[in-house]
Write a protein that holds these residues in place. Sequence first.
Motif, PDB file in Angstrom:
ATOM      1  N   ASP A  81       0.803  -1.215   0.000  1.00 56.13           N
ATOM      2  CA  ASP A  81       0.000   0.000   0.000  1.00 56.13           C
ATOM      3  C   ASP A  81       0.838   1.268   0.000  1.00 56.13           C
ATOM      4  OD1 ASP A  81      -2.292  -1.506   0.021  1.00 56.13           O
ATOM      5  OD2 ASP A  81      -2.580  -1.385   2.192  1.00 56.13           O
ATOM      6  N   GLU A  82       2.031   1.207   0.589  1.00 58.03           N
ATOM      7  CA  GLU A  82       2.857   2.404   0.736  1.00 58.03           C
ATOM      8  C   GLU A  82       3.961   2.545  -0.311  1.00 58.03           C
ATOM      9  OE1 GLU A  82       2.442   0.280   3.450  1.00 58.03           O
ATOM     10  OE2 GLU A  82       0.736   1.453   4.202  1.00 58.03           O
ATOM     11  N   SER A  83       4.458   1.432  -0.830  1.00 61.32           N
ATOM     12  CA  SER A  83       5.685   1.506  -1.625  1.00 61.32           C
ATOM     13  C   SER A  83       5.723   0.503  -2.773  1.00 61.32           C
ATOM     14  CB  SER A  83       6.911   1.271  -0.738  1.00 61.32           C
ATOM     15  OG  SER A  83       6.979   2.191   0.321  1.00 61.32           O
ATOM     16  N   ILE A  84       6.612   0.798  -3.724  1.00 65.44           N
ATOM     17  CA  ILE A  84       7.011  -0.128  -4.780  1.00 65.44           C
ATOM     18  C   ILE A  84       8.464  -0.494  -4.475  1.00 65.44           C
ATOM     19  CG2 ILE A  84       7.432  -0.405  -7.247  1.00 65.44           C
ATOM     20  CD1 ILE A  84       5.303   1.836  -7.674  1.00 65.44           C
ATOM     21  N   HIS A  85       8.779  -1.780  -4.468  1.00 66.05           N
ATOM     22  CA  HIS A  85      10.118  -2.238  -4.090  1.00 66.05           C
ATOM     23  C   HIS A  85      10.765  -3.000  -5.247  1.00 66.05           C
ATOM     24  CE1 HIS A  85       8.956  -1.351   0.088  1.00 66.05           C
ATOM     25  NE2 HIS A  85       7.849  -2.042  -0.148  1.00 66.05           N
ATOM     26  N   LEU A  86      12.009  -2.665  -5.553  1.00 65.01           N
ATOM     27  CA  LEU A  86      12.758  -3.343  -6.606  1.00 65.01           C
ATOM     28  C   LEU A  86      14.044  -3.904  -6.007  1.00 65.01           C
ATOM     29  CD1 LEU A  86      12.505  -0.625  -9.418  1.00 65.01           C
ATOM     30  CD2 LEU A  86      10.898  -2.478  -8.926  1.00 65.01           C
ATOM     31  N   VAL A  87      14.291  -5.200  -6.212  1.00 61.66           N
ATOM     32  CA  VAL A  87      15.517  -5.842  -5.753  1.00 61.66           C
ATOM     33  C   VAL A  87      16.503  -5.857  -6.925  1.00 61.66           C
ATOM     34  CG1 VAL A  87      16.558  -7.935  -4.818  1.00 61.66           C
ATOM     35  CG2 VAL A  87      14.249  -7.261  -4.100  1.00 61.66           C
TER      36      VAL A  87
END
Length: 278
Positions: A81-87
Motif C-alpha cells: 500500500d505504501e511503496s514499490i520495491h525493486l531488488v
Amino acid sequence: MSDQLNKDYDVGALIGRGRFGAVFRCVSRISGELFALKSIDKALLTDPLDYDLSSREAKLHRLAAAGNPLAVQIHADYEDDESIHLVLDFCPGPDLFDRIAEKGAPISEPEAAMLMEDLMEAIAACHRRGVVHRDVKPENVVFDSEGRIRIVDFGSAGWIGDGGGMRELVGTPYYVAPEVVRGDEYGEKVDVWSAGVVLYTMLGGVPPFYGETAAEIFEAVRWGSLRFPSRVFRGVSSGAKDLLRRMICKEVSRRFSAEQVLRHPWIKSRGGTSSPED
C-alpha cells in the motif's frame, strides 16, 4: 514493507536516498546473496507522470536489462500500500560523478573513451529493445565489484518499441536534450545527447550548458551552442571534439545514434591518435 518481501529478503542498512524513496542493502534469505533494495514511496508520487513512470519502471527495467550485462539487473519486484520495491544488483560504487570529482581534473582520453564505449554499449542495448533511459548522467553510471560500469535507475525510462515518440519533460537539466526542453516529440537520440554531455564533462571537467537555476540551464540547452573553451579543452584531441559535435548536435537528424558512436574512430582507437582531424 511487503510481507512477502520480508520473507524473501533481510532488509538492512540505508545506503542512499533519491527523489522518491531510498535504497537499502538486503540479503536473500535463501541464497545469502547481497542485493540493493530500491523502495519508492507512493506518497511522494504526487504528479501523475511520476506515478505512471514508477509503476512501469520494473517492466521497462527488466526489458532493458535482459541480456545486457552493462545494466544493473532487476531480480524481483514487490508492491504494498505504501511503496514499490525493486531488488537490484548490489554495486558498491563509486558512481561516475564521484569518479570525476575524485580525479580533481579532467579524465584522460583513453580512460574516457573506454568508459564511453561501455556506456554506449549499455545504451545501444536498451535502444534495441525499444527502451529509452531518459536520465543518462554520471550519477546513474555506477561501478560494480569488478570495476566495470553499470547503468542504473530506469525510473524515467520511456518506451518506443511501438514506433511512437515521447513528449514528457523528464531528465536532469544539465543533461537533457533540447528537443525535450522544447516540448517536441522525441526518440532514443535524447540518450546520445545526454551521453555526449557526460563525455564533455569527463574531458573538460565542466558541463557544456549551465546556469544558476534550472530555467537558465534549460534556456542554455535550448540554444544548444556547443563551445570548447581553450582553458579546459586545450589538450583535448580533434577526434574527441569531432565525436562531441556529433553527439551534442541540436539537429536530431544529424545527431549520431548509439551504434554510430560505437563506430567512431575515437572510440574504436580508445582515445588514441587515429581520430579524425577538425
